[in-house]
Design a protein around this motif. Structure first.
Motif, PDB file in Angstrom:
ATOM      1  N   VAL A 471      60.730  66.960 144.211  1.00 61.53           N
ATOM      2  CA  VAL A 471      60.361  68.307 144.054  1.00 61.53           C
ATOM      3  C   VAL A 471      61.455  69.326 144.612  1.00 61.53           C
ATOM      4  N   ASP A 472      62.024  70.087 143.853  1.00 59.20           N
ATOM      5  CA  ASP A 472      62.924  71.156 144.377  1.00 59.20           C
ATOM      6  C   ASP A 472      62.285  72.555 144.325  1.00 59.20           C
ATOM      7  N   PHE A 473      62.636  73.328 145.354  1.00 60.84           N
ATOM      8  CA  PHE A 473      62.215  74.755 145.330  1.00 60.84           C
ATOM      9  C   PHE A 473      63.664  75.574 145.363  1.00 60.84           C
ATOM     10  N   TYR A 474      63.805  76.314 144.305  1.00 64.42           N
ATOM     11  CA  TYR A 474      64.873  77.357 144.301  1.00 64.42           C
ATOM     12  C   TYR A 474      64.501  78.812 144.534  1.00 64.42           C
ATOM     13  N   ARG A 475      65.833  79.414 145.080  1.00 63.28           N
ATOM     14  CA  ARG A 475      65.520  80.777 145.041  1.00 63.28           C
ATOM     15  C   ARG A 475      65.964  81.406 143.737  1.00 63.28           C
ATOM     16  N   SER A 476      65.161  82.271 143.063  1.00 60.61           N
ATOM     17  CA  SER A 476      65.444  82.871 141.657  1.00 60.61           C
ATOM     18  C   SER A 476      66.751  83.427 141.285  1.00 60.61           C
ATOM     19  N   ALA A 477      66.766  84.311 142.513  1.00 63.42           N
ATOM     20  CA  ALA A 477      68.137  85.108 142.228  1.00 63.42           C
ATOM     21  C   ALA A 477      69.717  84.660 142.130  1.00 63.42           C
ATOM     22  N   THR A 478      69.553  83.372 143.213  1.00 66.57           N
ATOM     23  CA  THR A 478      71.062  82.848 143.338  1.00 66.57           C
ATOM     24  C   THR A 478      70.895  81.399 142.845  1.00 66.57           C
TER      25      THR A 478
END
Ligand SMILES: *[C@@H]1O[C@H](CO)[C@@H](O)[C@H](O)[C@H]1NC(C)=O
Ligand SMILES: *[C@@H]1O[C@H](CO)[C@@H](O)[C@H](O)[C@H]1NC(C)=O
Ligand SMILES: *[C@@H]1O[C@H](CO)[C@@H](O)[C@H](O)[C@H]1NC(C)=O
Ligand SMILES: *[C@@H]1O[C@H](CO)[C@@H](O)[C@H](O)[C@H]1NC(C)=O
Length: 499
Positions: A471-478
């Motif tokens: 499970v990976d969480f990403y910052r949407s903008a970057t």
């Protein structure tokens, strides 16, 4: 959590903008032009194509095929639905008997439609690695919703993404299209019921509610026309405004999950016939099929995954949005008493782990969360079934940030941690962006592994093999990777029964 206090904030600007009105999108001059296009998995070898037009249609049709230059197959339906206060008609066409995991092209029949593409669903038991995105609490962007500070050096590369969407979660979903196969969005879609937060809408609420729906599903279309977009309900789908005990004042068509139901009832799957060799699996899967109530609760199988979408809003004891629920939204029920929980039990009992080793259940309101507001009635209803049948991962939203918890049952962390626990792992992926903003992280339960509320973000779930789920969480903008974890499960038992 919108309430009367939001209304109070909006009131001082009432008079200044008394002449302003709702931001209804312009209609195309050809009223048969498809808008708000969305596809979904609708069966083991089937994709549904849904869209709206500003004109009723006698016979909505889709041409499709495996070559963009030869859309040799054609499928039509006779349904064109609408509801009071909607400006548009809703259409669904099924593309059946598809070759699995194959690139298809399609064009909705209209003088002004474009050719889109999708990957047909993987069959249950296909052990090819793949990834999906979990986005919850995503609302309309722009004048009726949220906006962001963004890096002007980056521009849209994908056609059809309006430039004003520069760096939202939707833009990231478009940019990373090759990295995932479908999207789950369990609840809080659009935030049409938050029209009241923009003073310009105050004297035009009925249109403002519709305007937000039209805008949101239009903004999503560049992604949802190519990636199956799978939903279940959240509190923001219930009524025209989230002010307790006022839904009786809502215009017809704007109460009791009407848009959600009209839009998605034909689109979502029910539950698949089991491909297991075991009789008990077939019997339980057939039972689940009878009890499923798409788009409120249902399941589907895709490659290594059995995915269940549940309804945390109505249809279980003390459900928050039910007729006597704590939220005062007077909605549902959508099934017989017990139906949803009986569905979930039969559905989970049907899962043969030699076919689909991974079981994911997604719903809107979490019972494990940082800050305030775990849904206690949800926990009482659903958690025992999650544990009994060995659900691997629970996916929730409602709280507007990103969170990950170590495997936990009844408030106690599983001592095995991420190495073959019996208890489910849980995530919250509610920080994708909406008019209400992000929620502060707040108090963290002892079993919290990650919590983030600095910027918009979302989760990618990667089915690596039969024993490893990342499970990976990403910052949407970057696109910055914020957190990555791997859950290891032996999946040694064909049918899991923890008690
Ligand atoms: C064609 O579709 C686009 C996109 O939906 C729309 O803006 C345009 O008005 C349509 N053209 C006509 C002739 O309807
Ligand atoms: C998005 O980018 C365009 C072009 O750089 C810019 O004109 C627009 O203001 C940006 N939108 C937002 C909401 O920042
Ligand atoms: C909501 O809709 C369902 C399905 O149409 C119906 O059975 C139920 O009675 C409705 N609830 C309310 C409060 O109107
Ligand atoms: C859950 O935990 C509570 C105390 O935290 C305990 O009273 C209850 O018996 C537990 N339930 C189960 C099913 O283990």
């Amino acid at each position: 959590m919108p309430s009367l206090s939001f209304l109070a904030k909006a009131l001082p600007v009432f008079s200044a903008s008394a002449l302003a009105t709702a931001s209804l999108p312009d209609k195309p001059s050809d009223l048969s032009t498809p808008t708000q296009v969305r596809i979904s998995v609708s069966g083991p070898n089937s994709i549904s194509v849904g869209w709206n037009t500003y004109l009723q249609s006698d016979k909505p049709c889709v041409n499709y095929g495996t070559s963009a230059t030869s859309l040799a197959q054609k499928s039509c339906s006779t349904k064109s639905d609408t509801y009071p206060s909607s400006r548009t008609w809703f259409h669904t066409v099924y593309l059946n008997n598809l070759t699995p995991a194959t690139k298809y092209y399609y064009k909705i029949e209209s003088t002004n439609s474009t050719i889109e593409e999708f990957l047909s669903p993987r069959v249950a038991g296909d052990k090819t690695p793949f990834a999906i995105n979990a986005i919850i609490d995503l609302g309309v962007y722009g004048q009726d919703g949220y906006t962001i500070e963004n890096d002007q050096s980056k521009r849209d590369l994908i056609p059809n993404i309006p430039p004003s969407l520069n760096h939202t979660t939707i833009k990231r979903l478009a940019d990373t299209a090759d990295d995932y196969e479908f999207i789950i969005h369990p609840g809080d879609l659009a935030y049409a019921d938050d029209w009241v937060l923009k003073p310009k809408n105050l004297f035009d609420g009925k249109n403002a509610f519709q305007a937000i729906l039209e805008q949101f599903y239009g903004q999503l279309a560049p992604v949802s026309s190519r990636k199956p977009y799978i939903v279940s309900p959240g509190n923001h789908e219930a009524a025209c405004q989230e002010i307790p005990h006022t839904s009786w004042t809502c215009p017809a068509g704007q109460k009791n999950f009407t848009d959600f139901m009209t839009r998605f009832t034909g689109n979502m799957p029910s539950a698949f016939t089991s491909t297991s060799k075991a009789d008990q699996a077939k019997v339980n899967a057939n039972k689940a099929q009878q009890l499923a109530k798409p788009p409120f609760w249902f399941s589907f199988e895709y490659g290594m995954a059995h995915i269940v979408m549940i309804n945390t809003e109505t249809d279980f004891p003390s459900a928050p949005d039910g007729p006597d629920g704590s939220a005062g939204l007077n909605s549902g029920p959508f099934g017989n008493p017990e139906q949803q929980l009986a569905f979930l039990e039969a559905d989970l009992a049907s899962v043969d782990r030699t076919v689909t080793p991974w079981v994911i259940v997604a719903g809107h309101r979490p019972w494990y969360t940082t800050g305030d507001g775990p849904c206690k009635p949800c926990q009482a209803a659903f958690e025992p079934l999650f544990y009994k049948y060995g659900v691997d991962l629970g996916v929730f939203g409602h709280v507007h940030n990103s969170q990950r918890f170590y495997p936990v049952y009844n408030g106690t962390q599983d001592s095995a941690g991420m190495k073959n626990p019996k208890a489910p792992m849980y995530i919250v992926s509610g920080g994708t962006g909406n008019i209400e903003g992000l929620s502060a992280v707040g108090t963290k339960p002892s079993f919290t592994a990650f919590a983030y509320a600095d910027h918009f973000s979302y989760a990618t779930i990667r089915f690596k093999d039969t024993q490893n789920l990342q499970v990976d969480f990403y910052r949407s903008a970057t696109g910055e990777l914020l957190d990555s974890s791997t859950l290891y499960k032996e999946h040694a038992d064909q049918f899991v029964r923890n008690y």
